[in-house]
Scaffold this active site. Structure first.
Site, PDB file in Angstrom:
ATOM      1  N   ASP A 183      15.295 -22.130  -7.324  1.00 14.36           N
ATOM      2  CA  ASP A 183      14.638 -21.962  -6.049  1.00 14.36           C
ATOM      3  C   ASP A 183      16.272 -20.894  -5.540  1.00 14.36           C
ATOM      4  O   ASP A 183      17.526 -20.721  -5.916  1.00 14.36           O
ATOM      5  CB  ASP A 183      14.651 -22.728  -4.817  1.00 14.36           C
ATOM      6  CG  ASP A 183      15.545 -23.511  -4.343  1.00 14.36           C
ATOM      7  OD1 ASP A 183      16.885 -23.105  -4.133  1.00 14.36           O
ATOM      8  OD2 ASP A 183      14.977 -24.557  -3.321  1.00 14.36           O
ATOM      9  N   VAL A 185      19.069 -21.358  -3.880  1.00 15.50           N
ATOM     10  CA  VAL A 185      20.322 -21.985  -3.063  1.00 15.50           C
ATOM     11  C   VAL A 185      20.648 -22.361  -4.405  1.00 15.50           C
ATOM     12  O   VAL A 185      21.322 -23.133  -4.371  1.00 15.50           O
ATOM     13  CB  VAL A 185      19.587 -22.461  -1.795  1.00 15.50           C
ATOM     14  CG1 VAL A 185      20.042 -21.739  -0.463  1.00 15.50           C
ATOM     15  CG2 VAL A 185      19.491 -24.003  -2.229  1.00 15.50           C
ATOM     16  N   LYS A 186      19.568 -23.035  -5.859  1.00 14.47           N
ATOM     17  CA  LYS A 186      19.596 -23.604  -6.857  1.00 14.47           C
ATOM     18  C   LYS A 186      21.060 -22.331  -7.455  1.00 14.47           C
ATOM     19  O   LYS A 186      21.177 -21.625  -7.713  1.00 14.47           O
ATOM     20  CB  LYS A 186      18.779 -23.341  -7.553  1.00 14.47           C
ATOM     21  CG  LYS A 186      18.042 -25.293  -6.838  1.00 14.47           C
ATOM     22  CD  LYS A 186      18.557 -26.248  -6.458  1.00 14.47           C
ATOM     23  CE  LYS A 186      17.622 -27.267  -6.309  1.00 14.47           C
ATOM     24  NZ  LYS A 186      16.752 -26.996  -5.120  1.00 14.47           N
ATOM     25  N   THR A 187      21.763 -23.396  -8.276  1.00 17.57           N
ATOM     26  CA  THR A 187      22.893 -22.702  -9.589  1.00 17.57           C
ATOM     27  C   THR A 187      22.465 -20.752  -9.386  1.00 17.57           C
ATOM     28  O   THR A 187      23.016 -19.976  -9.869  1.00 17.57           O
ATOM     29  CB  THR A 187      23.084 -23.474 -10.410  1.00 17.57           C
ATOM     30  OG1 THR A 187      24.205 -24.577  -9.750  1.00 17.57           O
ATOM     31  CG2 THR A 187      24.891 -22.445 -10.639  1.00 17.57           C
TER      32      THR A 187
END
Ligand SMILES: *Cc1c(COP(=O)(O)O)cnc(C)c1O
Length: 400
Positions: A183, A185-187
C-alpha cells in the site's frame, strides 16, 4: 519506510510499457499484450526474492490475508490467533472469512509472545497469524514449533517487513504462507497491492483460483470462458499497472533497506543517550528492515515527558500506546462489537445474547510495554536538516 520516496524513471518505464499494449488485465489478451505479463512476472520475481516457490499477487495486504485464510480452509466458527499490536487489517481479514480473532500478548520483540500464544490455543483454533510489526522479526521459529505441535497452520503477516529476514531466511517463508502489503506507505509500494508467498503448490493453486472467481486456469479450447472451477471464489486480482510498479520497486528494495539501516543507526545512537532508555528486542539485526526505531522508557510518565520534549523540538515520536489503529484497547469499534450486520453476528447470537466479548483489559503484558513505547519512522531519504533537528531534540530529551 515508504517506497514513494524513490519513484523515478524505472517506475515510469514499467508503467509506459503496460500502457503501450493497452492491456491492464493480468490474464488473456494473448496477442495484444506482446508477451508482457507484469503481474505474473512480479509474482515470480517477488517469490524468488523471498526464496519461496510461489507468489500470488492480490489487490491489498488485507486481501492477501483473506485469500490465505480462505485457501487454508478457515471459515465460520473458527478461531484465529493474532497479536494485540498490529494494524486493524490483520483481524478485519479474520472477520472477513467468518472467523473470530483471538488476541495474544506481545513481548519485548513487540510481536507475538509464544508462551501466551500457546495458552490461547483451543480446539477451535484453525490458524495463527503472527505479525512482523514495524519491520522486524516475530519469534517465528518458536511460534512455528508451537503451531506444528498443535498442527495449526501459520500465516505470517509480513505487510510491514518486505525484505526482512531471520537468520538468513526471508520473513514470510517460515509459515504455510506469508502475506505482504504494497500500500501507499509500505517499504515497497504499488499504490495498493498485496502478495502471498508459499512453497505449497496446492495452497498456491487454491489462492490463484479463489482470488479469480474460482477460475481453474487450466488451458482449454474455450479459453477463459471455458475454464472449470472447484469452489466458489471472488475477485482480488491485481492489475498490470500495479505489477509494473511492483517490478520497479522490488528492484529498489534492498537499496531502500540499506539506507534506512544507516539512518536508523544514526538515530539509535542519539536515542541511547536518554537515561533509562532501552530498545525493542531485534532477534537478528542483519534481517531488520530498519523501517522504524522503537525505544522504551522506564515508565509511562517518563515516556510522555520525553516525547513532550521531542515534540517541542519538532521531532515527536509515535506513541503507539495511544494509537487508535494499531493497538487493541484503542479499537473501540471492536470492543463494542460494532458490526454493520443487522444480526449483530459474530458479536451476538441470533437471539441477541452476547457471543464474542473483547475486554479492553485482556492484554496486561502488552499494556506494560506499549505505555512506555516511543517510535520513529525511518525514512529512505533523511535530509541533513531533519537529522539535525531530531538530533537536537533527542539531545535535549537526554537532559530530562
Ligand atoms: C498495511 C498492513 C496490512 C494491510 O495492508 P493493506 O495493503 O493496506 O490492505 C496488514 N497488516 C499490517 C500489519 C499492515 O501494516
Amino acid at each position: 519506510m515508504p517506497g514513494f520516496e524513490v519513484f523515478g524513471d524505472e517506475e515510469k518505464q514499467e508503467i509506459l510499457a503496460v500502457l503501450d499494449t493497452g492491456v491492464l488485465f493480468r490474464y488473456e489478451f494473448g496477442e495484444q499484450r506482446r508477451g508482457i505479463y507484469k503481474v505474473r512476472t512480479f509474482e515470480e520475481r517477488f517469490a524468488a526474492y523471498c526464496g519461496a516457490a510461489y507468489g500470488q499477487a492480490v489487490t491489498s495486504g488485507t486481501a492477501a490475508l483473506k485469500v490465505a485464510l480462505a485457501a487454508l480452509g478457515v471459515g465460520a466458527g473458527d478461531e484465529v490467533i493474532t497479536q494485540g499490536f498490529t494494524f486493524v487489517a490483520t483481524w478485519e481479514a479474520i472477520f472477513e472469512v467468518g472467523a473470530v480473532p483471538v488476541f495474544a500478548e506481545i513481548d519485548a520483540t513487540l510481536n507475538m509472545d509464544p508462551a501466551d500464544l500457546e495458552q490461547k490455543i483451543t480446539p477451535r483454533t484453525r490458524a495463527i497469524i503472527p505479525v512482523h510489526m514495524l519491520g522486524a522479526q516475530a519469534r517465528i521459529e518458536e511460534i512455528k514449533a508451537i503451531a506444528d505441535r498443535h498442527r495449526i497452520p501459520v500465516i505470517e503477516d509480513t505487510a510491514q517487513a518486505s525484505g526482512g529476514a531471520l537468520h538468513g531466511r526471508r520473513l514470510g517463508t517460515f509459515g504455510a504462507c506469508g502475506t505482504f502489503s504494497f500500500d501507499a506507505v509500505k517499504t515497497m509500494t504499488t499504490g495498493e497491492g498485496g502478495m502471498v508467498v508459499t512453497d505449497s503448490e496446492e495452497l498456491w493453486n487454491r489462492m490463484s483460483e479463489y482470488h479469480d472467481h474460482g477460475h481453474d486456469h487450466v488451458p482449454n479450447p474455450g479459453g477463459r470462458g471455458g475454464e472449470g472451477r472447484r469452489f466458489i471464489g471472488t475477485n482480488y486480482r491485481m492489475m498490470e499497472l500495479q505489477g509494473a510498479m511492483g517490478l520497479a520497486q522490488l528492484a529498489k528494495l534492498d537499496g531502500m533497506i540499506s539506507s534506512q539501516k544507516q539512518h536508523k543507526s544514526d538515530l539509535k545512537e542519539l536515542a541511547a543517550r536518554i537515561p533509562g532508555v532501552s530498545f525493542r528486542t531485534i532477534l537478528d539485526e542483519a534481517g531488520d528492515t530498519a523501517t522504524f526505531l522503537a525505544f522504551l522508557l522506564d515508565s509511562p510518565e517518563r515516556a510522555r515527558a520525553v516525547n513532550g520534549v521531542l515534540r517541542e523540538g519538532g521531532a515527536g515520536a509515535i506513541a503507539f500506546g495511544e494509537n487508535t489503529w494499531h493497538y487493541y484497547p484503542k479499537w473501540e469499534h471492536l470492543l463494542g462489537g460494532k458490526t454493520m450486520a443487522q444480526s449483530g453476528w459474530p458479536f451476538k447470537e441470533g437471539d441477541g445474547r452476547r457471543r464474542v466479548f473483547y475486554d479492553a483489559q485482556a492484554l496486561p503484558m502488552s499494556a506494560a510495554i506499549m505505555d512506555r513505547l516511543l517510535v520513529y519512522q525511518i525514512p529512505v531519504k533523511l535530509p541533513e536538516a531533519r537529522l539535525k533537528q531530531t538530533a537536537e531534540a533527542l539531545t535535549k530529551a537526554a537532559l530530562l
